[in-house]
Design an enzyme around this catalytic site. Sequence first.
Site, short mmCIF file in Angstrom:
data_model
loop_
_atom_site.label_atom_id
_atom_site.label_comp_id
_atom_site.label_asym_id
_atom_site.label_seq_id
_atom_site.Cartn_x
_atom_site.Cartn_y
_atom_site.Cartn_z
N ARG A 34 0.81 -1.23 0.00
CA ARG A 34 0.00 0.00 0.00
C ARG A 34 0.84 1.27 0.00
NH1 ARG A 34 -3.37 -3.26 3.55
NH2 ARG A 34 -5.21 -3.92 2.37
N LYS A 48 2.99 11.03 -11.89
CA LYS A 48 2.20 10.14 -12.74
C LYS A 48 2.93 8.82 -12.92
CE LYS A 48 -0.55 13.23 -15.66
NZ LYS A 48 -0.83 13.60 -17.07
N GLU A 65 10.09 18.62 -24.74
CA GLU A 65 9.32 18.93 -23.53
C GLU A 65 9.76 20.26 -22.91
OE1 GLU A 65 6.75 17.41 -22.23
OE2 GLU A 65 6.68 15.62 -23.48
N LYS A 84 7.22 22.87 -14.32
CA LYS A 84 6.33 21.76 -14.00
C LYS A 84 6.01 21.71 -12.51
CE LYS A 84 5.16 17.05 -15.04
NZ LYS A 84 5.49 15.80 -15.77
N GLU A 141 -4.37 16.68 -11.99
CA GLU A 141 -4.81 17.03 -13.34
C GLU A 141 -6.31 17.31 -13.40
OE1 GLU A 141 -2.61 15.56 -17.13
OE2 GLU A 141 -4.46 14.40 -17.01
N ARG A 162 -3.14 21.52 -14.75
CA ARG A 162 -2.12 20.54 -15.12
C ARG A 162 -2.39 19.94 -16.51
NH1 ARG A 162 0.63 15.71 -11.44
NH2 ARG A 162 1.99 14.94 -13.10
N ASN A 209 -0.36 18.81 -21.43
CA ASN A 209 -0.60 17.90 -22.53
C ASN A 209 -0.60 18.59 -23.89
OD1 ASN A 209 -1.08 15.32 -21.10
ND2 ASN A 209 -2.78 16.44 -20.19
N HIS A 247 0.03 16.56 -26.97
CA HIS A 247 0.04 15.14 -26.63
C HIS A 247 -1.15 14.37 -27.21
CE1 HIS A 247 3.37 16.14 -24.09
NE2 HIS A 247 3.45 14.92 -23.61
N HIS A 297 -0.12 11.10 -29.06
CA HIS A 297 -0.53 9.75 -28.71
C HIS A 297 -1.19 9.05 -29.89
CE1 HIS A 297 -0.61 10.83 -24.14
NE2 HIS A 297 0.60 10.55 -24.58
N HIS A 356 8.77 9.02 -28.33
CA HIS A 356 7.70 9.85 -27.77
C HIS A 356 7.96 11.34 -28.00
CE1 HIS A 356 4.50 11.20 -25.14
NE2 HIS A 356 5.37 11.87 -24.40
#
Length: 366
Positions: free
Chosen positions: A124, A146, A188, A228, A238, A242, A246, A249, A253, A266
Site C-alpha cells: 500500500r 504520474k 518537452e 512543472k 490534473e 495541469r 498535454n 500530446h 498519442h 515519444h
Amino acid sequence: MSELFRIPVEAASRAYEVLVGANALEAASTQLAELCPAGRAIIVADRAALEAHRARLENVLAGAGLAADFILLDGGEGVKSWDALRELVEALLDRQMARNESLIAFGGGTVGDLAGFAASIMKRGCGFIQMPTTLLAQVDSSVGGKTGINTSHGKNLVGSFYQPDLVVADSGFLESLPRRELAAGYAEIVKAGLIADKPLFERLEAVGGEALALERLVPFIADAVRFKARIVAEDEREGGVRALLNLGHTFAHAFEAEAKKGALIHGEAVSCGIVMALKFSASLGLCGPDDARRAAAVLGGAGLPVSILDLPGGPYGASALPARMGQDKKNAGSGITLILARAIGEAFISTGHEPAQIEAFLTGEV
C-alpha cells in the site's frame, strides 16, 4: 564544478526536491542514505543505462553506506505491462522489502512509470526515488507523480498519482544518450515555454540548436522542472491547469498508436503534435500562423520532426488519427479535448472538437 539546482516540488500529497546538475547524484548521497534505512538500495534499472553508469552509481551508493540490489529491465513502452508489473512486485516481495524502504527507478520514463506504480501498490505504498537517465524523463515524467502501465486499450490507462520522495536529475547521465534521444527530451522543454513561459521560449529561440550542448542545457532543464513544479503544486491530479502540460500530446498519442512498432520516439511525436496543435489553433483564428512557424523553427532546429510527412513510422492517415484521438483519456463529454494556444505562452484547454473537424485539418497536413 557546475552549478547544482535544488528545486522544491510542493505537491499536496508530498513535498520533495529535484536535484539538477552534473553532480546531482553525489549531492543526493545523504538523502539516499536516509531514504534507504535498511542499508540497501533496491534499484529497478534499465540495462543499457546501468551499463553506462553502473560504476559511478555503485560508488555513490557505497559512499552512502548502501549496497546496491539491482532488478534489471529493458526500457521502452513494452515494459509498461501487467506482466512486468506482476514480476516486479513479486521480485520486491521476494526481497522482503519493507514499507520504509525506497524503490529507486534508474532509467528512462518507462522504467520510472512502472517502478512508480509498483511502489504505489507495494504494501500500500513504499518509498520511491526517481533517477531519470534520459532528458525526456528528467524534464517531464520523473516530476509530478504520474505512474502507470499500458493496456490493450491504450497508453497509461492504468496507474496512480504517486509522488516520489526525491528526484535526481543528473546531467552526467545524459552524456551516453544518442543525439536523437536528447532531442526528443528537448521537445518537452520547448513545450513548457509554449504553454505559459514565453521568456523561456525566447531564450531557447535565441540559442537555437546550441541548447543541446550539455553545459547550456542544464539551466534549461532546471527551468522546465521549475515550470512543472509550479503546475503540479497548483493541480496535482490534473483536475485543471495541469492538463495544459498535454500540449501536443493528443496528436502525439495518436501518432504513437498508428506508428510502426519501434519507429517513433515519444518526444518526436510530441514535437510534431505541438506544431499541429499550434497550426490547428491558427486555423481556428485563435493565434497567428507565425506562432506555429516559430515553434517549428525551434523544434526543427534541434532535429525534431515538425511535419506529419517527416514523422518516422508513417504513413499516417488523416482519417485514422482523429479516431485514435477520440480514445484519449483527457476527453470529457462529447468531442475531443485539445490544448490549444492564443499565442506563444498562452495555452488553454479547448473541448468539444469533432473528429470531422480535425480530419479536415489533418487532410491538409498529410
